[in-house]
Design an enzyme around this catalytic site. Structure first.
Site, PDB file in Angstrom:
ATOM      1  N   LYS A 243     -24.993  99.233 -63.631  1.00  0.00           N
ATOM      2  CA  LYS A 243     -23.578  99.388 -63.209  1.00  0.00           C
ATOM      3  C   LYS A 243     -23.036  98.084 -62.624  1.00  0.00           C
ATOM      4  O   LYS A 243     -21.920  97.674 -62.937  1.00  0.00           O
ATOM      5  CB  LYS A 243     -23.463 100.522 -62.175  1.00  0.00           C
ATOM      6  CG  LYS A 243     -23.888 101.884 -62.721  1.00  0.00           C
ATOM      7  CD  LYS A 243     -23.814 102.970 -61.667  1.00  0.00           C
ATOM      8  CE  LYS A 243     -24.851 102.847 -60.579  1.00  0.00           C
ATOM      9  NZ  LYS A 243     -26.252 103.053 -61.018  1.00  0.00           N
TER      10      LYS A 243
ATOM     11  N   THR B 112     -33.348  98.178 -54.395  1.00  0.00           N
ATOM     12  CA  THR B 112     -33.210  98.450 -52.965  1.00  0.00           C
ATOM     13  C   THR B 112     -34.572  98.517 -52.282  1.00  0.00           C
ATOM     14  O   THR B 112     -34.755  97.984 -51.200  1.00  0.00           O
ATOM     15  CB  THR B 112     -32.440  99.774 -52.754  1.00  0.00           C
ATOM     16  OG1 THR B 112     -31.139  99.603 -53.307  1.00  0.00           O
ATOM     17  CG2 THR B 112     -32.298 100.137 -51.286  1.00  0.00           C
TER      18      THR B 112
ATOM     19  N   GLY C 142     -28.342  99.811 -55.176  1.00  0.00           N
ATOM     20  CA  GLY C 142     -28.717  98.407 -55.347  1.00  0.00           C
ATOM     21  C   GLY C 142     -28.133  97.971 -56.670  1.00  0.00           C
ATOM     22  O   GLY C 142     -28.663  98.316 -57.717  1.00  0.00           O
ATOM     23  N   HIS C 143     -27.010  97.266 -56.609  1.00  0.00           N
ATOM     24  CA  HIS C 143     -26.294  96.883 -57.838  1.00  0.00           C
ATOM     25  C   HIS C 143     -26.434  95.372 -58.045  1.00  0.00           C
ATOM     26  O   HIS C 143     -25.986  94.582 -57.226  1.00  0.00           O
ATOM     27  CB  HIS C 143     -24.816  97.283 -57.732  1.00  0.00           C
ATOM     28  CG  HIS C 143     -24.631  98.772 -57.649  1.00  0.00           C
ATOM     29  ND1 HIS C 143     -23.398  99.368 -57.498  1.00  0.00           N
ATOM     30  CD2 HIS C 143     -25.526  99.786 -57.716  1.00  0.00           C
ATOM     31  CE1 HIS C 143     -23.560 100.685 -57.468  1.00  0.00           C
ATOM     32  NE2 HIS C 143     -24.845 100.961 -57.599  1.00  0.00           N
TER      33      HIS C 143
ATOM     34  N   ASP D 284     -29.480 102.892 -61.636  1.00  0.00           N
ATOM     35  CA  ASP D 284     -30.013 101.608 -62.095  1.00  0.00           C
ATOM     36  C   ASP D 284     -29.751 101.344 -63.580  1.00  0.00           C
ATOM     37  O   ASP D 284     -30.512 100.644 -64.244  1.00  0.00           O
ATOM     38  CB  ASP D 284     -31.529 101.507 -61.812  1.00  0.00           C
ATOM     39  CG  ASP D 284     -31.835 101.707 -60.345  1.00  0.00           C
ATOM     40  OD1 ASP D 284     -30.991 101.345 -59.508  1.00  0.00           O
ATOM     41  OD2 ASP D 284     -32.916 102.243 -60.040  1.00  0.00           O
TER      42      ASP D 284
ATOM     43  N   GLN E 169     -25.649 105.360 -57.973  1.00  0.00           N
ATOM     44  CA  GLN E 169     -26.648 106.294 -58.504  1.00  0.00           C
ATOM     45  C   GLN E 169     -26.243 106.743 -59.921  1.00  0.00           C
ATOM     46  O   GLN E 169     -25.551 106.012 -60.608  1.00  0.00           O
ATOM     47  CB  GLN E 169     -26.858 107.492 -57.572  1.00  0.00           C
ATOM     48  CG  GLN E 169     -27.549 107.160 -56.251  1.00  0.00           C
ATOM     49  CD  GLN E 169     -26.613 106.627 -55.187  1.00  0.00           C
ATOM     50  OE1 GLN E 169     -25.570 107.200 -54.934  1.00  0.00           O
ATOM     51  NE2 GLN E 169     -26.971 105.537 -54.552  1.00  0.00           N
TER      52      GLN E 169
ATOM     53  N   GLY F 289     -37.727  97.995 -54.053  1.00  0.00           N
ATOM     54  CA  GLY F 289     -38.779  97.246 -54.749  1.00  0.00           C
ATOM     55  C   GLY F 289     -39.824  98.126 -55.414  1.00  0.00           C
ATOM     56  O   GLY F 289     -40.774  97.634 -56.009  1.00  0.00           O
TER      57      GLY F 289
ATOM     58  N   LYS G 222     -29.417  97.187 -71.771  1.00  0.00           N
ATOM     59  CA  LYS G 222     -30.825  96.792 -71.888  1.00  0.00           C
ATOM     60  C   LYS G 222     -31.416  97.063 -73.281  1.00  0.00           C
ATOM     61  O   LYS G 222     -32.601  97.371 -73.406  1.00  0.00           O
ATOM     62  CB  LYS G 222     -31.661  97.468 -70.789  1.00  0.00           C
ATOM     63  CG  LYS G 222     -31.185  97.087 -69.381  1.00  0.00           C
ATOM     64  CD  LYS G 222     -32.112  97.512 -68.276  1.00  0.00           C
ATOM     65  CE  LYS G 222     -32.885  96.357 -67.714  1.00  0.00           C
ATOM     66  NZ  LYS G 222     -33.511  96.599 -66.405  1.00  0.00           N
TER      67      LYS G 222
HETATM   68  P1  GDP Z   1     -27.343  99.424 -61.078  1.00  0.00           P
HETATM   69  O1  GDP Z   1     -27.907 100.051 -59.852  1.00  0.00           O
HETATM   70  O2  GDP Z   1     -26.870 100.424 -62.069  1.00  0.00           O
HETATM   71  O3  GDP Z   1     -26.303  98.380 -60.771  1.00  0.00           O
HETATM   72  O4  GDP Z   1     -28.560  98.663 -61.775  1.00  0.00           O
HETATM   73  P2  GDP Z   1     -29.669  97.728 -61.050  1.00  0.00           P
HETATM   74  O5  GDP Z   1     -29.037  96.461 -60.667  1.00  0.00           O
HETATM   75  O6  GDP Z   1     -30.367  98.497 -59.993  1.00  0.00           O
HETATM   76  O7  GDP Z   1     -30.712  97.568 -62.212  1.00  0.00           O
HETATM   77  C1  GDP Z   1     -30.374  97.025 -63.444  1.00  0.00           C
HETATM   78  C2  GDP Z   1     -31.243  95.796 -63.687  1.00  0.00           C
HETATM   79  O8  GDP Z   1     -31.181  95.437 -65.058  1.00  0.00           O
HETATM   80  C3  GDP Z   1     -30.769  94.566 -62.938  1.00  0.00           C
HETATM   81  O9  GDP Z   1     -31.880  93.791 -62.606  1.00  0.00           O
HETATM   82  C4  GDP Z   1     -29.906  93.839 -63.948  1.00  0.00           C
HETATM   83  O10 GDP Z   1     -29.826  92.438 -63.708  1.00  0.00           O
HETATM   84  C5  GDP Z   1     -30.633  94.128 -65.211  1.00  0.00           C
HETATM   85  N1  GDP Z   1     -29.801  94.226 -66.429  1.00  0.00           N
HETATM   86  C6  GDP Z   1     -28.545  94.707 -66.559  1.00  0.00           C
HETATM   87  N2  GDP Z   1     -28.199  94.750 -67.864  1.00  0.00           N
HETATM   88  C7  GDP Z   1     -29.249  94.291 -68.561  1.00  0.00           C
HETATM   89  C8  GDP Z   1     -29.527  94.128 -69.961  1.00  0.00           C
HETATM   90  O11 GDP Z   1     -28.721  94.434 -70.826  1.00  0.00           O
HETATM   91  N3  GDP Z   1     -30.758  93.639 -70.293  1.00  0.00           N
HETATM   92  C9  GDP Z   1     -31.691  93.307 -69.369  1.00  0.00           C
HETATM   93  N4  GDP Z   1     -32.861  92.835 -69.801  1.00  0.00           N
HETATM   94  N5  GDP Z   1     -31.472  93.441 -68.047  1.00  0.00           N
HETATM   95  C10 GDP Z   1     -30.278  93.942 -67.660  1.00  0.00           C
HETATM   96  P1  IMO Z   2     -28.085 102.745 -57.773  1.00  0.00           P
HETATM   97  O1  IMO Z   2     -26.668 102.852 -57.303  1.00  0.00           O
HETATM   98  C1  IMO Z   2     -31.897 104.782 -58.392  1.00  0.00           C
HETATM   99  C2  IMO Z   2     -32.896 107.969 -55.572  1.00  0.00           C
HETATM  100  C3  IMO Z   2     -34.084 107.760 -54.632  1.00  0.00           C
HETATM  101  C4  IMO Z   2     -34.547 109.187 -54.487  1.00  0.00           C
HETATM  102  C5  IMO Z   2     -33.251 109.989 -54.456  1.00  0.00           C
HETATM  103  C6  IMO Z   2     -32.754 110.330 -53.066  1.00  0.00           C
HETATM  104  O2  IMO Z   2     -28.701 101.417 -57.568  1.00  0.00           O
HETATM  105  O3  IMO Z   2     -28.197 103.272 -59.153  1.00  0.00           O
HETATM  106  P2  IMO Z   2     -31.625 108.872 -51.149  1.00  0.00           P
HETATM  107  O4  IMO Z   2     -32.098 107.648 -50.429  1.00  0.00           O
HETATM  108  O5  IMO Z   2     -30.330 108.682 -51.878  1.00  0.00           O
HETATM  109  O6  IMO Z   2     -31.596 110.086 -50.283  1.00  0.00           O
HETATM  110  O7  IMO Z   2     -32.759 109.158 -52.257  1.00  0.00           O
HETATM  111  O8  IMO Z   2     -32.296 109.180 -55.120  1.00  0.00           O
HETATM  112  N1  IMO Z   2     -31.867 106.915 -55.518  1.00  0.00           N
HETATM  113  C7  IMO Z   2     -31.676 106.009 -56.482  1.00  0.00           C
HETATM  114  N2  IMO Z   2     -32.366 105.777 -57.610  1.00  0.00           N
HETATM  115  N3  IMO Z   2     -30.788 104.060 -58.118  1.00  0.00           N
HETATM  116  C8  IMO Z   2     -30.066 104.307 -57.003  1.00  0.00           C
HETATM  117  O9  IMO Z   2     -28.878 103.725 -56.769  1.00  0.00           O
HETATM  118  C9  IMO Z   2     -30.527 105.282 -56.099  1.00  0.00           C
HETATM  119  N4  IMO Z   2     -30.088 105.759 -54.907  1.00  0.00           N
HETATM  120  C10 IMO Z   2     -30.906 106.765 -54.576  1.00  0.00           C
HETATM  121  O10 IMO Z   2     -35.049 106.928 -55.214  1.00  0.00           O
HETATM  122  O11 IMO Z   2     -35.259 109.573 -55.637  1.00  0.00           O
HETATM  123 MG    MG Z   3     -29.652 100.014 -58.700  1.00  0.00          MG
END
Ligand code: GDP
Ligand code: IMO
Ligand code: MG
Length: 424
Positions: A16, A299, A40-41, A13, A223, A301, A330
């Site tokens: 990416k 993914t 969850g990207h 998270d 991840q 919530g 961020k």
């Molecule tokens: P990922 O799994 O690495 O793709 O990241 P996620 O999408 O799960 O979580 C990143 C969250 O931060 C998302 O809601 C993005 O829209 C948000 N985000 C990404 N870059 C920034 C930033 O520079 N500042 C803020 N405030 N939010 C950001």
């Molecule tokens: P992105 O790509 C954050 C965490 C789960 C749990 C552990 C194992 O959005 O960064 P799993 O379902 O993979 O067997 O769970 O890994 N986890 C993540 N945490 N971002 C993710 O993906 C994750 N995918 C799995 O919360 O701790």
């Molecule tokens: Mg994510």
């Protein structure tokens, strides 16, 4: 931009999805190499927000081919739903997607077994996403999985599926859980199977040709390093290699084809699920980071646990991945928090250490040693160049660079494309 691998340096998270979207303006191919629907990207384009789970984050770009690599575990039903969701929003998925014939398939029984395993672990549960990731990779390594190529001979596929379903049902019965009905499952899977079939391809051949032809390729990690099954905070990890090596094994492209490694880290730290978190903030500051940073799982919530930047663990990530381009995400979330703290060492049983211990018990025990940095009060979300950043924000970045021994390439100050700038 030739071939770059993008990896998360923390617990996922990191942002990416956003950076992949930014970098793919001129990228020919985006390829996911591991994980599955646990990812969850998030990509925000103007007022539209998309969350991608199984589809690569380049899918929103008209001219980019998106490859689901052999290293993934694919849930057909979930993938079909994701495709339908994007198509409803006007995204022409059909002309942009390829799925490796070598990827592994994940079914409802994997999800049931994931849930059962978590239940059995009780207080020691991993806190998985319950998407069946662990059980599907277990089947893969145990050499009893069903692969995407198996879908091409439907009669044989359904036979294999029934055998696996029956075996899983026995486990569910023994645990007093409801069994899954073959006909019902078949009814749910069939439309998804028909939809996905045209995308099946020999992506290894496709990608190696693309490398030879000099196409620009972005390998999309899911991840983050501390969730890597070999190098993460085991057993509180996911079941794949999230680190750079996964880009080769998960796509069939040799390491010589990779030109650089983009490492992505938040300016602080978050974690979803259970397991040690060395710099976790259980007080008001943690709640503030969660609120300002909207730190809720894309993914599941679930609220994300929040803490200060951990330079010890992130340096380890940078070394293991050979990061040569660093994205700091961020930064905007840190406005109005002062002092800011960076963890520069750990104390374990009274001794100072500057490496991440292997054992989860030690990881739980370590006390972070912090260095204070002065904060800033300015809102950063409108900043478009490095020069415009407040002096203390520049100092914070400089200290991270010094501790990680890599210069920052990209700074992100908001979820949108335009809230991103190159340091130079
Ligand atoms: P990922 O799994 O690495 O793709 O990241 P996620 O999408 O799960 O979580 C990143 C969250 O931060 C998302 O809601 C993005 O829209 C948000 N985000 C990404 N870059 C920034 C930033 O520079 N500042 C803020 N405030 N939010 C950001
Ligand atoms: P992105 O790509 C954050 C965490 C789960 C749990 C552990 C194992 O959005 O960064 P799993 O379902 O993979 O067997 O769970 O890994 N986890 C993540 N945490 N971002 C993710 O993906 C994750 N995918 C799995 O919360 O701790
Ligand atoms: Mg994510």
């Amino acid at each position: 931009m030739p071939a770059n691998v993008l990896v998360g340096l923390q617990w996922g998270d990191e942002g990416k999805g956003k950076i992949i979207d930014v970098l793919t303006e001129k990228t020919d191919i985006v390829v996911r190499f591991q994980g599955g629907g646990n990812a969850g990207h998030t990509v925000e384009i103007e007022d539209e927000k998309y969350v991608l789970h199984l589809l690569p984050s380049g899918i929103l770009r008209e001219k980019t081919i998106n490859v689901v690599g052999n290293g993934l575990v694919v849930d057909l039903i979930a993938m079909n739903e994701e495709i339908k969701g994007l198509e409803k929003r006007g995204i022409d998925v059909a002309n942009r997607l390829m799925i490796s014939n070598r990827a592994h398939l994940s079914f409802s029984y994997h999800k049931e077994l994931d849930g059962l395993s978590e239940k059995r672990l009780g207080d020691n549960s991993i806190g998985t996403t319950k998407k069946g990731i662990g059980p599907t990779y277990s089947d893969k390594v145990n050499r009893c999985a069903i692969r995407v190529c198996d879908l091409l001979d439907e009669e044989a596929f359904w036979k294999k599926f029934k055998t696996k379903l029956d075996a899983s049902n026995k486990i569910l019965v023994a645990a007093n859980l409801n069994v899954l009905d073959y006909e019902e499952e078949k009814k749910k899977i069939t439309p998804a199977l028909n939809r996905i079939k045209p995308f099946i391809a020999d992506t290894v051949a496709f990608l190696n040709k693309a490398v030879k032809d000099g196409k620009s390729i972005l390998f999309e990690g899911a991840q983050g390093m501390w969730l890597d099954v070999d190098f993460g905070t085991y057993p509180y990890v996911t079941s794949s290699n999230t680190t750079v090596g996964g880009a080769c094994t998960g796509t069939g492209v040799p390491p010589q084809a990779i030109d650089s490694v983009v490492g992505i880290a938040k300016a602080y730290t978050t974690r979803v699920g259970e397991g040690p978190f060395m710099t976790e903030l259980l007080d008001e500051s943690g709640a503030t980071l969660r609120k300002i940073g909207h730190e809720f799982g894309a993914t599941t919530g679930r609220p994300r646990r929040c803490g200060w930047f951990d330079a010890v663990a992130t340096k380890y990530s940078a070394i293991l991945n050979g990061v040569d381009k660093l994205c700091i995400m961020k930064l905007d979330v840190l406005s109005n928090l002062s002092p800011l703290k960076i963890c520069t060492a750990y104390k374990l049983d009274g001794k100072l250490i500057d490496e991440m211990p292997l054992n989860p018990v030690d990881l739980e025990k370590v006390e972070p040693v912090y260095e204070d940095m002065p904060g800033w009060t300015e809102d950063l979300t409108e900043v478009t160049t490095y020069k415009e950043l407040p002096e203390n924000a520049k100092k914070y970045i400089a200290r991270l660079e010094e501790l990680l021994e890599i210069e920052a390439t990209i700074i992100s100050v908001g979820p949108r494309r335009k809230q991103t700038f190159y340091k130079k």
